[in-house]
Design a protein around this motif. Structure first.
Motif, PDB file in Angstrom:
ATOM      1  N   ASN A 154       0.810  -1.220   0.000  1.00 18.55           N
ATOM      2  CA  ASN A 154       0.000   0.000   0.000  1.00 18.55           C
ATOM      3  C   ASN A 154       0.838   1.263   0.000  1.00 18.55           C
ATOM      4  O   ASN A 154       0.288   2.367   0.016  1.00 18.55           O
ATOM      5  CB  ASN A 154      -0.929   0.009   1.225  1.00 18.55           C
ATOM      6  CG  ASN A 154      -2.017  -1.028   1.124  1.00 18.55           C
ATOM      7  OD1 ASN A 154      -2.566  -1.248   0.048  1.00 18.55           O
ATOM      8  ND2 ASN A 154      -2.326  -1.686   2.239  1.00 18.55           N
ATOM      9  N   TRP A 155       2.167   1.122  -0.046  1.00 18.31           N
ATOM     10  CA  TRP A 155       2.998   2.319   0.090  1.00 18.31           C
ATOM     11  C   TRP A 155       3.591   2.799  -1.227  1.00 18.31           C
ATOM     12  O   TRP A 155       4.178   3.879  -1.279  1.00 18.31           O
ATOM     13  CB  TRP A 155       4.109   2.098   1.115  1.00 18.31           C
ATOM     14  CG  TRP A 155       5.048   0.986   0.794  1.00 18.31           C
ATOM     15  CD1 TRP A 155       4.930  -0.322   1.159  1.00 18.31           C
ATOM     16  CD2 TRP A 155       6.254   1.068   0.038  1.00 18.31           C
ATOM     17  NE1 TRP A 155       5.972  -1.058   0.667  1.00 18.31           N
ATOM     18  CE2 TRP A 155       6.811  -0.231  -0.020  1.00 18.31           C
ATOM     19  CE3 TRP A 155       6.926   2.127  -0.597  1.00 18.31           C
ATOM     20  CZ2 TRP A 155       7.996  -0.504  -0.678  1.00 18.31           C
ATOM     21  CZ3 TRP A 155       8.114   1.846  -1.261  1.00 18.31           C
ATOM     22  CH2 TRP A 155       8.644   0.555  -1.296  1.00 18.31           C
ATOM     23  N   PRO A 188       1.945   6.706  -0.581  1.00 19.18           N
ATOM     24  CA  PRO A 188       1.243   6.967   0.681  1.00 19.18           C
ATOM     25  C   PRO A 188       1.849   6.137   1.815  1.00 19.18           C
ATOM     26  O   PRO A 188       1.302   5.115   2.241  1.00 19.18           O
ATOM     27  CB  PRO A 188      -0.198   6.538   0.362  1.00 19.18           C
ATOM     28  CG  PRO A 188      -0.033   5.447  -0.655  1.00 19.18           C
ATOM     29  CD  PRO A 188       1.188   5.805  -1.466  1.00 19.18           C
ATOM     30  N   LEU A 189       2.999   6.580   2.301  1.00 15.05           N
ATOM     31  CA  LEU A 189       3.742   5.810   3.300  1.00 15.05           C
ATOM     32  C   LEU A 189       2.987   5.688   4.618  1.00 15.05           C
ATOM     33  O   LEU A 189       3.157   4.721   5.361  1.00 15.05           O
ATOM     34  CB  LEU A 189       5.105   6.470   3.541  1.00 15.05           C
ATOM     35  CG  LEU A 189       6.005   6.596   2.306  1.00 15.05           C
ATOM     36  CD1 LEU A 189       7.292   7.308   2.670  1.00 15.05           C
ATOM     37  CD2 LEU A 189       6.297   5.237   1.703  1.00 15.05           C
ATOM     38  N   TYR A 190       2.165   6.697   4.911  1.00 15.87           N
ATOM     39  CA  TYR A 190       1.361   6.642   6.137  1.00 15.87           C
ATOM     40  C   TYR A 190      -0.013   7.216   5.851  1.00 15.87           C
ATOM     41  O   TYR A 190      -0.142   8.286   5.257  1.00 15.87           O
ATOM     42  CB  TYR A 190       2.016   7.442   7.266  1.00 15.87           C
ATOM     43  CG  TYR A 190       1.107   7.607   8.463  1.00 15.87           C
ATOM     44  CD1 TYR A 190       0.992   6.592   9.413  1.00 15.87           C
ATOM     45  CD2 TYR A 190       0.338   8.764   8.634  1.00 15.87           C
ATOM     46  CE1 TYR A 190       0.134   6.728  10.504  1.00 15.87           C
ATOM     47  CE2 TYR A 190      -0.508   8.904   9.723  1.00 15.87           C
ATOM     48  CZ  TYR A 190      -0.615   7.885  10.648  1.00 15.87           C
ATOM     49  OH  TYR A 190      -1.465   8.018  11.719  1.00 15.87           O
ATOM     50  N   GLU A 191      -1.050   6.505   6.262  1.00 12.37           N
ATOM     51  CA  GLU A 191      -2.412   7.005   6.161  1.00 12.37           C
ATOM     52  C   GLU A 191      -3.115   6.742   7.485  1.00 12.37           C
ATOM     53  O   GLU A 191      -3.130   5.615   7.980  1.00 12.37           O
ATOM     54  CB  GLU A 191      -3.182   6.302   5.036  1.00 12.37           C
ATOM     55  CG  GLU A 191      -2.647   6.549   3.649  1.00 12.37           C
ATOM     56  CD  GLU A 191      -3.489   5.886   2.568  1.00 12.37           C
ATOM     57  OE1 GLU A 191      -4.603   6.391   2.291  1.00 12.37           O
ATOM     58  OE2 GLU A 191      -3.043   4.870   2.022  1.00 12.37           O
ATOM     59  N   GLY A 192      -3.684   7.781   8.071  1.00 12.13           N
ATOM     60  CA  GLY A 192      -4.394   7.610   9.333  1.00 12.13           C
ATOM     61  C   GLY A 192      -4.788   8.937   9.931  1.00 12.13           C
ATOM     62  O   GLY A 192      -4.489  10.008   9.386  1.00 12.13           O
ATOM     63  N   LEU A 217      -4.569  11.873  12.686  1.00 13.02           N
ATOM     64  CA  LEU A 217      -3.573  12.459  13.573  1.00 13.02           C
ATOM     65  C   LEU A 217      -4.100  12.496  15.003  1.00 13.02           C
ATOM     66  O   LEU A 217      -5.308  12.639  15.221  1.00 13.02           O
ATOM     67  CB  LEU A 217      -3.243  13.885  13.108  1.00 13.02           C
ATOM     68  CG  LEU A 217      -2.556  14.007  11.754  1.00 13.02           C
ATOM     69  CD1 LEU A 217      -2.445  15.473  11.354  1.00 13.02           C
ATOM     70  CD2 LEU A 217      -1.176  13.364  11.774  1.00 13.02           C
ATOM     71  N   VAL A 229      -2.309  11.916   5.129  1.00 11.75           N
ATOM     72  CA  VAL A 229      -1.587  11.017   4.224  1.00 11.75           C
ATOM     73  C   VAL A 229      -0.190  11.583   3.998  1.00 11.75           C
ATOM     74  O   VAL A 229      -0.032  12.748   3.668  1.00 11.75           O
ATOM     75  CB  VAL A 229      -2.292  10.876   2.857  1.00 11.75           C
ATOM     76  CG1 VAL A 229      -1.478   9.957   1.945  1.00 11.75           C
ATOM     77  CG2 VAL A 229      -3.707  10.339   3.022  1.00 11.75           C
ATOM     78  N   PHE A 230       0.823  10.752   4.190  1.00 11.20           N
ATOM     79  CA  PHE A 230       2.200  11.139   3.883  1.00 11.20           C
ATOM     80  C   PHE A 230       2.806  10.015   3.030  1.00 11.20           C
ATOM     81  O   PHE A 230       2.832   8.870   3.425  1.00 11.20           O
ATOM     82  CB  PHE A 230       3.031  11.304   5.154  1.00 11.20           C
ATOM     83  CG  PHE A 230       4.454  11.691   4.865  1.00 11.20           C
ATOM     84  CD1 PHE A 230       4.790  13.023   4.663  1.00 11.20           C
ATOM     85  CD2 PHE A 230       5.446  10.718   4.773  1.00 11.20           C
ATOM     86  CE1 PHE A 230       6.104  13.374   4.384  1.00 11.20           C
ATOM     87  CE2 PHE A 230       6.756  11.073   4.483  1.00 11.20           C
ATOM     88  CZ  PHE A 230       7.080  12.407   4.295  1.00 11.20           C
ATOM     89  N   ARG A 248       1.443  12.757   0.246  1.00 19.91           N
ATOM     90  CA  ARG A 248       0.217  12.889  -0.517  1.00 19.91           C
ATOM     91  C   ARG A 248       0.427  13.225  -1.998  1.00 19.91           C
ATOM     92  O   ARG A 248      -0.300  12.707  -2.849  1.00 19.91           O
ATOM     93  CB  ARG A 248      -0.685  13.956   0.130  1.00 19.91           C
ATOM     94  CG  ARG A 248      -2.048  14.070  -0.533  1.00 19.91           C
ATOM     95  CD  ARG A 248      -2.886  15.145   0.137  1.00 19.91           C
ATOM     96  NE  ARG A 248      -3.246  14.783   1.476  1.00 19.91           N
ATOM     97  CZ  ARG A 248      -4.315  14.049   1.786  1.00 19.91           C
ATOM     98  NH1 ARG A 248      -5.098  13.611   0.822  1.00 19.91           N
ATOM     99  NH2 ARG A 248      -4.595  13.758   3.031  1.00 19.91           N
TER     100      ARG A 248
END
Length: 203
Positions: free
Chosen positions: A40-41, A152-156, A158, A171-172, A174
């Motif tokens: 997913n990344w 999208p290394l991180y999705e969630g 904050l 999203v990082f 984005r």
């Protein structure tokens, strides 16, 4: 082989790769289509933009687009002139290749802006056709830049304790970008990291 010939081969090779990837995306995917490359990344996610690197835009509609395209052309001419000067002065190969990367990235996106509107149909709800009957979706210098690289290394969400953005979905990284954007970024990064001494000595 001379430095000039090596640079020309380097630039042509990178431009071909950039354009082959973009043309494949245009002729196989619709806007919004995506597929996973690594989990997913790392995804291929097809979007188009009217503006600058990483989807940034200059306002003003067609007027803004024309100004941006002309600015790109002037910048490319300036970089090409400076590359010639660097070669004559026998600058370090790393400096020359870095500016070659920046030049190549700028040219890659100029090709999209200048010609894609003329040679492709649009990609909304359909896979684009190359050289469609009746002409393309836009005019010279008003084409859209093809982007597809998405990390999208991180999705969630904050944590709530973070000021202003606490609790928002995040999203990082984005922005969706292309190989030409990557060439520019890598070229600038190499210059800043490894070749500051060269520019300090020039001063």
């Amino acid at each position: 082989m001379s430095t000039r010939k090596k640079l020309i081969i380097f630039i042509i090779a990178l431009l071909v790769i950039d354009q082959v990837v973009k043309i494949w995306i245009k002729t196989h995917m619709m806007i919004g289509d995506e597929f996973s490359v690594f989990g997913n990344w790392f995804k291929i996610h097809f979007i188009e933009n009217n503006g600058m690197a990483f989807g940034m835009e200059l306002g003003g509609g067609k007027w803004g687009k024309t100004v941006l395209s002309v600015f790109r052309l002037v910048a490319v001419v300036g970089i090409a002139w400076y590359l010639g000067r660097l070669i004559k002065e026998k600058a370090p190969m790393g400096v020359i290749l870095s500016f070659g990367l920046i030049f190549c990235g700028a040219v890659g996106n100029i090709i999209d802006s200048a010609f894609y509107g003329m040679i492709f149909s649009d990609s909304y709800s359909q896979v684009a056709t190359l050289f469609p009957h009746g002409g393309g979706y836009s005019s010279f210098l008003h084409g859209k830049v093809v982007d597809m690289l998405y990390f999208p290394l991180y999705e969630g969400f904050l944590p709530q304790w973070i000021p202003i953005w606490g609790g928002d979905f995040f999203v990082f990284f984005r922005p969706v970008f292309n190989l030409a954007d990557s060439y520019i970024t890598i070229g600038v990064f190499i210059l800043l990291l490894f070749h500051r001494k060269f520019f300090a000595s020039k001063k």
